[in-house]
Design an enzyme around this catalytic site. Structure first.
Site, PDB file in Angstrom:
ATOM      1  N   GLU A   1      -4.506   8.202  -1.927  1.00  0.00           N
ATOM      2  CA  GLU A   1      -3.486   9.031  -2.584  1.00  0.00           C
ATOM      3  C   GLU A   1      -2.427   9.482  -1.571  1.00  0.00           C
ATOM      4  O   GLU A   1      -1.984  10.625  -1.573  1.00  0.00           O
ATOM      5  CB  GLU A   1      -4.129  10.212  -3.320  1.00  0.00           C
ATOM      6  CG  GLU A   1      -5.105   9.720  -4.381  1.00  0.00           C
ATOM      7  CD  GLU A   1      -5.044  10.491  -5.693  1.00  0.00           C
ATOM      8  OE1 GLU A   1      -4.088  11.255  -5.923  1.00  0.00           O
ATOM      9  OE2 GLU A   1      -5.959  10.290  -6.512  1.00  0.00           O
TER      10      GLU A   1
ATOM     11  N   GLN B   1     -21.493  17.548  15.453  1.00  0.00           N
ATOM     12  CA  GLN B   1     -21.671  18.032  16.828  1.00  0.00           C
ATOM     13  C   GLN B   1     -22.693  19.171  16.880  1.00  0.00           C
ATOM     14  O   GLN B   1     -23.560  19.198  17.753  1.00  0.00           O
ATOM     15  CB  GLN B   1     -20.313  18.518  17.375  1.00  0.00           C
ATOM     16  CG  GLN B   1     -20.262  18.665  18.873  1.00  0.00           C
ATOM     17  CD  GLN B   1     -20.391  17.321  19.584  1.00  0.00           C
ATOM     18  OE1 GLN B   1     -20.157  16.265  18.992  1.00  0.00           O
ATOM     19  NE2 GLN B   1     -20.812  17.343  20.835  1.00  0.00           N
TER      20      GLN B   1
ATOM     21  N   PHE C   1      -8.368  -2.569  -3.783  1.00  0.00           N
ATOM     22  CA  PHE C   1      -9.052  -1.277  -3.539  1.00  0.00           C
ATOM     23  C   PHE C   1      -8.950  -0.370  -4.765  1.00  0.00           C
ATOM     24  O   PHE C   1      -8.687   0.834  -4.650  1.00  0.00           O
ATOM     25  CB  PHE C   1      -8.427  -0.509  -2.353  1.00  0.00           C
ATOM     26  CG  PHE C   1      -8.300  -1.282  -1.073  1.00  0.00           C
ATOM     27  CD1 PHE C   1      -9.280  -2.175  -0.683  1.00  0.00           C
ATOM     28  CD2 PHE C   1      -7.201  -1.100  -0.241  1.00  0.00           C
ATOM     29  CE1 PHE C   1      -9.162  -2.870   0.522  1.00  0.00           C
ATOM     30  CE2 PHE C   1      -7.078  -1.792   0.953  1.00  0.00           C
ATOM     31  CZ  PHE C   1      -8.054  -2.683   1.333  1.00  0.00           C
ATOM     32  N   ILE C   2      -9.158  -0.916  -5.953  1.00  0.00           N
ATOM     33  CA  ILE C   2      -8.937  -0.115  -7.160  1.00  0.00           C
ATOM     34  C   ILE C   2     -10.186   0.715  -7.470  1.00  0.00           C
ATOM     35  O   ILE C   2     -11.242   0.171  -7.808  1.00  0.00           O
ATOM     36  CB  ILE C   2      -8.529  -1.005  -8.345  1.00  0.00           C
ATOM     37  CG1 ILE C   2      -7.276  -1.823  -7.970  1.00  0.00           C
ATOM     38  CG2 ILE C   2      -8.298  -0.165  -9.590  1.00  0.00           C
ATOM     39  CD1 ILE C   2      -6.089  -0.986  -7.458  1.00  0.00           C
TER      40      ILE C   2
ATOM     41  N   GLY D   1       0.856  -1.196   0.000  1.00  0.00           N
ATOM     42  CA  GLY D   1       0.000   0.000   0.000  1.00  0.00           C
ATOM     43  C   GLY D   1       0.879   1.229   0.000  1.00  0.00           C
ATOM     44  O   GLY D   1       1.341   1.682  -1.044  1.00  0.00           O
TER      45      GLY D   1
END
Lengths: 249, 384
Positions: B364, B337, B155-156, B130
């Protein structure tokens, strides 16, 4: 068929309009401006006519200050072929604009003039009608559908309580209503290409028109703020209030 | 070539209007159906949004970095899933070809990518590589006038939609690091290329990722990006600056949207007899968010201008990515919040954004990788 589309630069429909503190008009300084939505519909209709092979050329014209050129560019990006700016720094009222447009029509000789039924700034709803009278051309206002067959147009008009379909002989002035079409977004590549399309500039003097205002604005004021509602405890109370307070039954 | 001010303003105005009128009203539907409706994809393509960074001679808009980030600010103002679909065509899915592709490769693919006819996808990450991307294991073995690819990519982004994959694979197995890696343009449907099941993600529903598996996948030799072996990793690194600035700009856009939503809610919501926006503790959250978003916007604009002027902005791009992605995380947290209990309820949408923006700190280059890039460059510059 050559089509001339008249367009107007107005305060963007999403901007909250503010009345000037002296009541002389509305604030336009640093306010986002856009093409009048009804004019956009007129441009879209003309571009569709061109795409369908009905219109041979689509020319857009706007009367106003130099920055109306931006509005003309928007129309060019949507697909109009070229633009004309009738430049005037004077306040232009419907009759003056109709006279200026008549001058442009005489120069350009279109068979059809398309325009918005009214502009969202002052809602006059006069310019198209005045132009058709000055030209002595047929008119069809509030169009929700336009079809062309040789030498004439069949126009469906939105009228109170329904639709009316009429036939008008060409040349004609047609004003667009909200449901005529849904204008496209000018594509980003076309926005860039629109820069290369020609825009001619002329003045009121060039067209031999005196654009001085005939109407004077007495006062501009905001609509009264909405009053809060009230809750009623029972149906009987509601009926009583509708009868005696609101006086609607 | 840079656009004149009027044209740029008109372009941004059109994107703003499209986002407001067409994308924002469909956010919930996209999340619900986990898909962007086909007609919206079509409209995005017709508008030209897939070709922002593709040069004009290949039918794109050829925007400068400054112009592109301004468009990305606008695209950020809606669900990141929309931006994700066109993100790869404008970034890592096309820029490798723009920078290092052969003329044939540019002509063959860039116009289609710019028009949105095909979706480009960038296949670098693997199950065991990764952040340490140069250790990747996918191999490409030369066999006559073909290369044979083997390996798994993970994870493309946009893989399920992709028509073209830019695949990083090792052509020289003797070289363990970056120099043994080459980039290949592999078309979807090539025998031996297989997709895994779409990943079930925390957020950004409507945007898809999955495994891409290569099993003796034969790719013609002319699909080697740039026609040169061993250049792939360099290409990947070169496209990163642009991508990081684009993502940073998207983070700014999302933050500004969330600040607007939180502000509207705070003005409308009444407690103790007054709008909660009147309370100083709420005001502090709004003010901090506004300040940080403004800082990020200014950083992105500055780095983009420098890049357009020809400066190397690797450090600045990492600074932007690090700050903007962390910033939008804090802003989203405060937006939840300020919304109070409503912030936890799906109907308000703010919790969806809270989950969506978590990804920005990961892809990225994680925040930690950005820190390393920044610090290493600082040390290198100091010793030069």
């Amino acid at each position: 068929m050559k089509v001339l589309v008249a367009i107007k630069r107005v305060i963007d429909a999403y901007v909250k309009v503010r009345v000037k503190s002296d009541g002389s008009g509305v604030e336009t300084q640093n306010v986002k401006m856009s093409m009048n939505p009804f004019c956009e519909i007129a441009v879209e209709e003309a571009v569709r006519m061109k795409e369908a092979g009905i219109a041979s050329e689509v020319v857009v014209v706007s009367c106003g200050q130099q920055n109306s050129q931006e509005t003309i560019r928007t129309a060019l990006a949507m697909g109009a072929d070229r633009g004309i700016l009738v430049q005037s720094d004077a306040e232009l009222q419907p009759l003056a604009i109709a006279k200026l447009l008549k001058g442009v029509v005489e120069k350009e000789q279109p068979e059809l003039v398309l325009m918005g039924k009214q502009a969202v700034d002052n809602d006059f709803n006069q310019t198209g009608q005045m132009l058709s009278a000055l030209l002595d051309w047929s008119q069809a206002t509030f169009a929700s559908k336009i079809e062309k067959s040789d030498g004439k147009l069949t126009v469906t008009r939105e009228i109170d309580g329904g639709l009316e379909t009429i036939e008008v002989a060409l040349p004609a002035v047609v004003t667009a209503d909200l449901r005529l079409n849904e204008p496209r977004y000018a594509s980003l590549p076309n926005i860039m290409k629109a820069k290369k399309k020609p825009i001619d500039t002329m003045s009121a003097e060039d067209l031999g028109v005196d654009p001085s205002p005939r109407l004077s604005v007495v006062k501009v004021s905001e609509p009264p703020a909405r009053q809060g509602g009230a809750k009623v405890g029972s149906v009987a109370e509601l009926v009583e209030k509708l009868k005696n307070e609101a006086k609607v039954i | 070539m840079a656009l004149d001010e009027d044209t740029l303003e008109q372009l941004l105005d059109t994107v703003r209007r499209f986002v407001r009128e067409r994308l924002v009203p469909n956010e919930e539907r996209v999340a619900e159906e986990d898909a962007i409706p086909a007609e919206l994809v079509q409209e995005m393509a017709e508008l030209g949004l897939f070709g922002l960074s593709v040069p004009q001679e290949y039918e794109g808009l050829g925007l400068t970095m400054s112009e592109e980030v301004k468009v990305a600010f606008e695209l950020g103002r809606t669900s990141p899933a929309f931006r994700s679909l066109l993100g790869t065509n404008n970034g890592i899915g096309s820029q490798g070809i723009v920078l290092d592709g052969t003329e044939e490769q540019k002509h063959k693919y860039l116009p289609k990518l710019a028009r949105g006819e095909i979706i480009g996808s960038f296949a670098l990450t693997e199950p065991d590589s990764g952040s340490d991307a140069s250790s990747l294991r996918t191999t490409a073995r030369r066999d006559g006038d073909h290369y044979v690819l083997n390996g798994t990519k993970r994870f493309i982004t946009n893989a399920p939609e992709a028509g073209l994959f830019t695949v990083m694979a090792r052509t020289d197995t003797a070289q363990k690091g970056a120099r043994g890696i080459s980039a290949f343009l592999v078309e979807a449907g090539t025998p031996g290329l297989r997709l895994g099941k779409p990943d079930r993600k925390m957020g950004q529903r409507g945007a898809h990722t999955c495994d891409v598996i290569f099993e003796d996948c034969r790719v013609p030799a002319e699909q080697l990006l740039g026609g040169i072996e061993g250049q792939g990793f360099k290409t990947a690194m070169k496209v990163l600056d642009r991508g990081r600035l684009h993502i940073s700009a998207v983070c700014v856009g999302v933050a500004e949207r969330l600040i607007e939503d939180a502000l509207s809610y705070a003005i409308e919501r009444k407690q103790f007899g007054q709008p909660i926006a009147e309370f100083q503790l709420i005001q502090a959250m709004l003010a901090d968010s506004r300040t940080e978003a403004y800082a990020a916007r200014s950083m992105v604009l500055d780095a983009a201008r420098r890049r357009d002027a020809g400066e190397t902005v690797t450090t600045e791009a990492s600074c932007c990515k690090l700050f903007a992605s962390e910033m939008v995380g804090r802003v989203a947290d405060r937006a939840v919040q300020i919304h109070g209990g409503a912030g936890y309820i799906a109907d308000y949408g703010v919790e969806r954004f809270y989950r969506d923006v978590r990804l920005f700190r990961l892809y990225e280059g994680t925040s930690q990788i950005q820190q390393l890039v920044i610090a290493r460059n600082m040390i290198r510059e100091h010793s030069q």
